[in-house]
Design a protein around this motif. Structure first.
Motif, PDB file in Angstrom:
ATOM      1  N   ARG A 112      30.835  54.694  98.507  1.00 11.41           N
ATOM      2  CA  ARG A 112      31.118  53.300  98.187  1.00 11.41           C
ATOM      3  C   ARG A 112      30.116  52.780  97.179  1.00 11.41           C
ATOM      4  N   ARG A 113      28.838  53.089  97.391  1.00 10.92           N
ATOM      5  CA  ARG A 113      27.790  52.739  96.438  1.00 10.92           C
ATOM      6  C   ARG A 113      26.745  53.838  96.447  1.00 10.92           C
ATOM      7  N   VAL A 114      26.131  54.072  95.303  1.00 12.62           N
ATOM      8  CA  VAL A 114      25.031  55.021  95.179  1.00 12.62           C
ATOM      9  C   VAL A 114      23.819  54.254  94.664  1.00 12.62           C
ATOM     10  N   ILE A 115      22.768  54.229  95.447  1.00 15.72           N
ATOM     11  CA  ILE A 115      21.545  53.522  95.092  1.00 15.72           C
ATOM     12  C   ILE A 115      20.436  54.548  94.907  1.00 15.72           C
ATOM     13  N   TRP A 116      19.826  54.529  93.742  1.00 12.60           N
ATOM     14  CA  TRP A 116      18.765  55.474  93.425  1.00 12.60           C
ATOM     15  C   TRP A 116      17.421  54.766  93.589  1.00 12.60           C
ATOM     16  N   VAL A 117      16.561  55.328  94.431  1.00 14.56           N
ATOM     17  CA  VAL A 117      15.211  54.813  94.651  1.00 14.56           C
ATOM     18  C   VAL A 117      14.234  55.778  93.980  1.00 14.56           C
ATOM     19  N   ASN A 118      13.526  55.294  92.968  1.00 10.70           N
ATOM     20  CA  ASN A 118      12.652  56.155  92.161  1.00 10.70           C
ATOM     21  C   ASN A 118      11.236  55.573  92.117  1.00 10.70           C
TER      22      ASN A 118
END
Length: 416
Positions: A351-357
């Protein structure tokens, strides 16, 4: 590490020195119990450390059982056995009044933690009062709040043992709920906003075809699953541990709204640690997860691990509108084309892809690495994840479907 200037203590004091060295390791978080101390003493007696390198590797073989312990062991070893001036530098980190060596360079990861372990129980410099003179102590509650606020903006990699322990307690209190999804299916409700004509006709059939009352219904609410893919390579080790504590708190938080929390670690291979996150004790949970993931502090093959996830796990756990968190710096050693294809497939399933960098903490961060350029177009939101405040900001990313974080700005840099 180099051992050319290693200075060993006199042999009569060697047993005592090894015992005190093991105590420092234990305070720093390594499992250096009495059994390992005895093994180390016997091993050193057997090797006789004819070569300086043999002494280091003998002790490391006795006290280090996991890759994540190597950095702390190296720093404590250097403090205790090698460099007296390094001890002065570490003391200056713990007591800001001292100057000199600390001004020459910034502490690397694990140095402050090693210094606190080695200096555990040593009295700090305190002002001495004349004998018989009393002093009045004032307690300012605002100092506690300011210390906690400072801790929220402190980089995970620069935290000491005590600071990391406090950070874990703060992470356990974070609220990370998600708004529900409105399903196209409905459920019976006494005061629902919609008329259920099918149930109304069935009720009328039992009353001779006369409609006595209208049946009501409301949209059914369902909750998405949370899938976290956490990079545990060498460059991400400090941040991954903090994020895993955070995920454990989310998985055990009642009423958070998640249908289920799935956790995966990846470095050179993909490991499913979902069952460990359900354990109530966080230390036991992460110890079990660390024992199962054998590629801690290793290399990174993001593309290959995502391809494995898409092939083996995507259809099993991504069927309910799952939200995917990818925690990685994006520094991949594989071909960027394969990484881009794996990310595109993942985005279609989620549904959503959240990238934590964590690299986003630098003001001058730009999408120059090939892996970052391959991943960025296929995420919905791009956010930092280097401290407590950044992880708390994930709640905003989930509550606002239009939240993109820093993606829009970086995409402009990418296409410029």
């Amino acid at each position: 590490m180099e051992h050319a200037d290693l200075t060993l203590p006199d042999k009569p004091k060697l047993v005592t020195n090894i015992t005190h060295f093991a105590r420092a390791l234990r305070v720093a978080g390594l499992p250096a119990g009495p059994g390992r101390v005895a093994d180390a003493i016997r091993a050193v007696a057997a090797t006789r450390f004819d070569r300086r390198e043999d002494f280091y590797f003998t002790l490391r073989a006795c006290f280090v059982s996991r890759p994540e312990h190597r950095d702390v062991f190296d720093q404590v070893f250097r403090l205790y056995w090698r460099d007296p001036q390094f001890l002065e530098h570490m003391m200056s980190l713990l007591t800001p009044q001292l100057r000199g060596v600390a001004e020459e360079r910034v502490a690397r990861a694990a140095e402050k933690r090693a210094a606190e372990a080695l200096l555990h129980g040593v009295a700090r410099d305190l002002p001495q009062l004349p004998e018989g003179e009393a002093t009045e102590i004032e307690i300012d509650a605002s100092l506690t709040m300011s210390a906690e606020e400072r801790l929220k903006t402190l980089d995970f990699e620069q935290m000491s043992v005590a600071e990391m322990a406090e950070a874990k307690r703060i992470l356990a209190r974070l609220q990370f709920s998600v708004p529900p999804l409105m399903s196209r299916r409905s459920q019976a409700a006494m005061r629902g906003p919609l008329v259920d004509w099918r149930r109304t006709m069935r009720m009328a059939a039992g009353q001779g075809g006369e409609v006595m009352r209208l049946a009501r219904k409301s949209p059914r609410i369902r909750w998405p699953a949370l899938v976290a893919l956490c990079d545990i390579s060498g460059s991400m080790s400090s941040y991954s541990r903090a994020v895993l504590h955070f995920l454990h708190a989310v998985a055990n938080q009642k009423g958070a709204g998640w249908a289920k929390v799935h956790g995966f670690t990846f470095g050179t291979r993909l490991t499913n640690i979902s069952r460990h996150l359900t354990a109530r004790d966080v230390d036991a949970a992460l110890a079990a997860a660390g024992a199962e993931a054998q590629d801690w502090d290793g290399g990174t093959r993001i593309g290959a691990c995502l391809e494995t996830f898409n092939r083996d796990w995507s259809r099993r756990i991504m069927g309910q509108g799952a939200v995917v968190l990818i925690i990685t710096d994006g520094l991949d050693r594989d071909a960027p084309e394969a990484l881009s294809a794996a990310m595109a497939r993942l985005q279609l399933s989620a549904r959503r892809v959240i990238w934590v960098n964590p690299l986003l903490r630098w003001d001058g961060f730009a999408p120059k690495a090939a892996g970052i350029r391959a991943m960025l177009p296929h995420v919905d939101s791009f956010r930092a994840g280097h401290n407590i405040a950044a992880l708390a900001g994930l709640a905003e990313a989930l509550s606002r479907p239009d939240d993109m974080g820093e993606k829009a700005r970086l995409m402009r840099m990418l296409t410029a």
